[in-house]
Design a protein around this motif. Structure first.
Motif, mmCIF file in Angstrom:
data_model
loop_
_atom_site.group_PDB
_atom_site.id
_atom_site.type_symbol
_atom_site.label_atom_id
_atom_site.label_comp_id
_atom_site.label_asym_id
_atom_site.label_seq_id
_atom_site.Cartn_x
_atom_site.Cartn_y
_atom_site.Cartn_z
ATOM 1 N N TYR A 1 0.805 -1.222 0.000
ATOM 2 C CA TYR A 1 0.000 0.000 0.000
ATOM 3 C C TYR A 1 0.840 1.274 0.000
ATOM 4 O O TYR A 1 0.282 2.364 -0.102
ATOM 5 C CB TYR A 1 -0.934 0.008 1.224
ATOM 6 C CG TYR A 1 -2.074 -0.978 1.098
ATOM 7 C CD1 TYR A 1 -3.279 -0.607 0.520
ATOM 8 C CD2 TYR A 1 -1.934 -2.289 1.545
ATOM 9 C CE1 TYR A 1 -4.332 -1.509 0.405
ATOM 10 C CE2 TYR A 1 -2.977 -3.202 1.420
ATOM 11 C CZ TYR A 1 -4.166 -2.806 0.856
ATOM 12 O OH TYR A 1 -5.201 -3.705 0.722
ATOM 13 N N PHE B 1 -5.304 4.020 3.831
ATOM 14 C CA PHE B 1 -6.206 3.443 2.831
ATOM 15 C C PHE B 1 -7.440 2.825 3.495
ATOM 16 O O PHE B 1 -8.576 3.072 3.076
ATOM 17 C CB PHE B 1 -5.456 2.383 2.024
ATOM 18 C CG PHE B 1 -6.299 1.692 0.986
ATOM 19 C CD1 PHE B 1 -6.474 2.254 -0.275
ATOM 20 C CD2 PHE B 1 -6.915 0.479 1.256
ATOM 21 C CE1 PHE B 1 -7.266 1.628 -1.239
ATOM 22 C CE2 PHE B 1 -7.692 -0.157 0.303
ATOM 23 C CZ PHE B 1 -7.874 0.416 -0.948
ATOM 24 N N ASP C 1 0.640 3.954 5.090
ATOM 25 C CA ASP C 1 -0.219 4.108 3.912
ATOM 26 C C ASP C 1 -1.335 3.064 3.910
ATOM 27 O O ASP C 1 -2.426 3.311 3.381
ATOM 28 C CB ASP C 1 0.615 3.984 2.635
ATOM 29 C CG ASP C 1 1.518 5.191 2.432
ATOM 30 O OD1 ASP C 1 1.255 6.240 3.044
ATOM 31 O OD2 ASP C 1 2.493 5.093 1.664
ATOM 32 N N ASN D 1 -3.557 8.284 1.026
ATOM 33 C CA ASN D 1 -4.524 7.285 0.559
ATOM 34 C C ASN D 1 -5.943 7.595 1.041
ATOM 35 O O ASN D 1 -6.924 7.326 0.342
ATOM 36 C CB ASN D 1 -4.116 5.886 1.021
ATOM 37 C CG ASN D 1 -2.941 5.339 0.234
ATOM 38 O OD1 ASN D 1 -2.629 5.822 -0.850
ATOM 39 N ND2 ASN D 1 -2.264 4.334 0.775
ATOM 40 N N SER E 1 2.802 4.338 -1.150
ATOM 41 C CA SER E 1 2.835 5.121 -2.383
ATOM 42 C C SER E 1 4.270 5.444 -2.767
ATOM 43 O O SER E 1 5.068 5.862 -1.912
ATOM 44 C CB SER E 1 2.061 6.426 -2.215
ATOM 45 O OG SER E 1 2.328 7.303 -3.295
#
Length: 333
Positions: free
Chosen positions: A77, A328, A324, A121, A79
């Motif tokens: 996840y 998310f 992240d 996210n 980025s």
């Protein structure tokens, strides 16, 4: 038993003398050869091993399947652009720093310190759902309010945090000149009331003055944003990790004792009703009805309990910041 061990020791000494010491004593190498054997080859081996360790994430599998599951999930996840959009996207022209529905007609600007950035996210999912394109900018440890300077801040001793001051002026100039539908501000708000907050060099410093200066700056920010035609959005701070939680969590996982160490205290959240910033946000909402306030703790916390893990994956990457992955998941809720 002792006699057998003594016999083996003697045999080992004899063999090492025959196979190692005698050959080395008779052998005479040139300086280049000795340098290669003693210095160059060890350096090459070290560099090769270091590169392998880096490539395979320190061979994290040695800590067991659970640790490997955690690291692989976090990597999935993460980025590749988020960090480069903090501090380095000063002109806002980096297309990798546009998240949400990138083709949407509605535009938003996300500014703040690294806490605005760790919502990458989270904002990306909300913006896609709302069909908004979000330009991401921000400056580490920077209170992005107009007219505010930060003195003796972090590594900036006996001086104003000039990068922060200059970037903030640039953000609000962009807000006034460009057409945004939303301007989103994210900060670790409860870390912003120290006597480091000034308007200019030479200002008096006390515990009370920063709050007065922040109130003036917040209203000035609201005025600039609303006058530009945009709606102001404030993202409140997450529930910060309990002290020593992150290192304690990973130590337990590495020792195959996950969730068994009582010293990994989760902490108890008693709400933020009495928090000064929370009271300020409520007052601002009354004064500026178009203000939108997003509180991630509405997803993270229930009653006095706040989530610190999701399916055994820690939500924190350090004491202050979300992973992240957690950003998310919170965006999905």
């Amino acid at each position: 038993m002792i006699r057998a061990a003594s016999h083996l020791k003697v045999r080992f000494i004899q063999q090492s003398h025959f196979f190692i010491e005698k050959p080395c004593r008779k052998k005479s190498n040139s300086l280049p050869t000795s340098f290669s054997i003693l210095v160059l080859i060890p350096i090459i081996i070290f560099v090769a091993l270091y590169s392998l360790t880096e490539r395979y994430n320190g061979f994290s599998g040695r800590f067991g399947a659970d640790y490997l599951r955690i690291t692989s999930t976090l990597d999935k996840y993460e980025s590749p652009y988020r960090e480069s959009c903090l501090n380095d996207n000063e002109d806002g022209k980096n297309n990798d720093c546009i998240i949400g529905d990138t083709d949407a007609l509605k535009k938003a600007l996300l500014i703040g310190d690294s806490h605005s950035n760790h919502f990458w996210n989270f904002i990306d999912l909300l913006a896609k759902d709302a069909h908004v394109s979000v330009m991401v900018q921000g400056t580490s440890t920077c209170l992005v309010l107009p007219g505010i300077s930060q003195f003796d801040w972090g590594r900036y001793k006996n001086s104003v945090y000039k990068d922060c001051h200059d970037n903030v002026a640039r953000y609000y100039d962009k807000i006034q000149k460009e057409k945004f539908d939303y301007v989103i501000i994210g900060e670790v708000w409860n870390h912003c009331t120290s006597d480091n907050i000034i308007n200019k060099l030479g200002d008096a410093r006390s515990e009370a003055l920063p709050r007065q200066r922040i109130e003036v700056a917040m209203r000035k920010a609201m005025g600039i944003i609303i006058k530009s035609g945009a709606k102001p959005v404030i993202i409140k701070t997450i529930y910060i990790a309990p002290k020593e939680y992150v290192p304690c969590f990973y130590q337990n996982v590495k020792l195959r004792a996950h969730n068994k160490d009582a010293s990994c205290e989760r902490g108890v959240w008693n709400g933020d009703g009495s928090d000064w910033f929370n009271q300020l946000f409520k007052q601002l909402k009354t004064e500026y009805p178009s203000l939108i306030i997003i509180d991630p703790k509405r997803v993270q916390c229930s009653g006095k309990n706040c989530v610190t893990e999701i399916d055994g994956i820690p939500i924190y990457r350090d004491y202050w910041h979300l992973t992240d992955h957690a950003s998310f998941i919170f965006g999905l809720c």
